[in-house]
Design a protein around this motif. Structure first.
Motif: not given
Ligand SMILES: O=P(O)(O)OC[C@H]1O[C@H](OP(=O)(O)OP(=O)(O)O)[C@H](O)[C@@H]1O
Ligand SMILES: Nc1ncnc2[nH]cnc12
Length: 182
Positions: A104, A126-127, A131, A134
């Motif tokens: 997003y 990571d949690d 996609t 990150t």
């Molecule tokens: O696989 P992707 O599409 O890259 O998405 C996954 C990432 O998105 C979320 O983080 P976010 O950037 O929303 O940050 P936050 O942990 O600060 O909420 C989640 O914690 C991952 O780090």
């Protein structure tokens, strides 16, 4: 690095789906109920720490912000150090940085390269893997240091997105673990 069925069920039961957050069409996987439950949070920490131990990790790299909440206790439980990967502009020292796209939006992440020694073995935590943008960016950051990347572990992979395939391609022989896939 297999995951017991009971653990998957426990973890899944504590993740809440929030439709249309933060944008219409996105089903947000909210881990706050899991964090609020010491049994589930403890089991998650122990499962990821077991992976860190198995891989001989000396540093856990956690991705801002939810990766900090998971990664810091995992590092301590595994006897490893913790190194944050932060959104751009937050780290005060000399950084390596990498831009990437999210489910997003888009973002840029940074790491203090000096926090990773040449002989460190790094597990990225990571949690959610959506996609994979990150995680792929974090893999790139760690690989720009002299430390050795030994694994990527996430609580949850969104199996309807191609993130799993993307990170497997980026990782090559380096192990990838998603405790649950939805
Ligand atoms: O696989 P992707 O599409 O890259 O998405 C996954 C990432 O998105 C979320 O983080 P976010 O950037 O929303 O940050 P936050 O942990 O600060 O909420 C989640 O914690 C991952 O780090
Ligand atoms: N659908 C989602 N739920 C929670 N975190 C996310 N990060 C990227 N996509 C996400």
């Amino acid at each position: 690095m297999s995951v017991a069925e009971g653990l998957s069920d426990l973890l899944l039961s504590r993740v809440r789906d929030v439709p249309d957050h933060p944008k219409p069409g996105i089903v947000f996987k909210d881990i706050t109920p899991l964090l609020a439950d010491p049994e589930a949070f403890g089991a998650l920490t122990e499962a990821l720490a077991a992976t860190a131990r198995e891989l001989g990790a000396t540093k856990v790299v956690g991705l801002e912000a939810r990766g900090f909440i998971l990664g810091a206790p995992v590092a301590l439980a595994a006897g490893a150090g913790f190194v944050p990967v932060r959104k751009a502009g937050k780290l005060p020292g000399a950084t390596l940085s990498q831009s990437y796209d999210l489910e997003y939006g888009s973002a840029e992440i940074e790491i203090h390269a000096e926090d990773l020694a040449d002989d460190d073995r790094v597990l990225i935590v990571d949690d959610v893997l959506a996609t994979g943008g990150t995680a792929e960016a974090a893999i790139g950051l760690v690989r720009r240091t002299k430390a050795t990347l030994v694994g990527l572990a996430v609580l949850m992979e969104l199996g309807f997105l191609p993130g799993g395939e993307r990170v497997r391609l980026a990782l090559g022989e380096v192990p990838y673990q998603a405790l649950v896939t939805v």
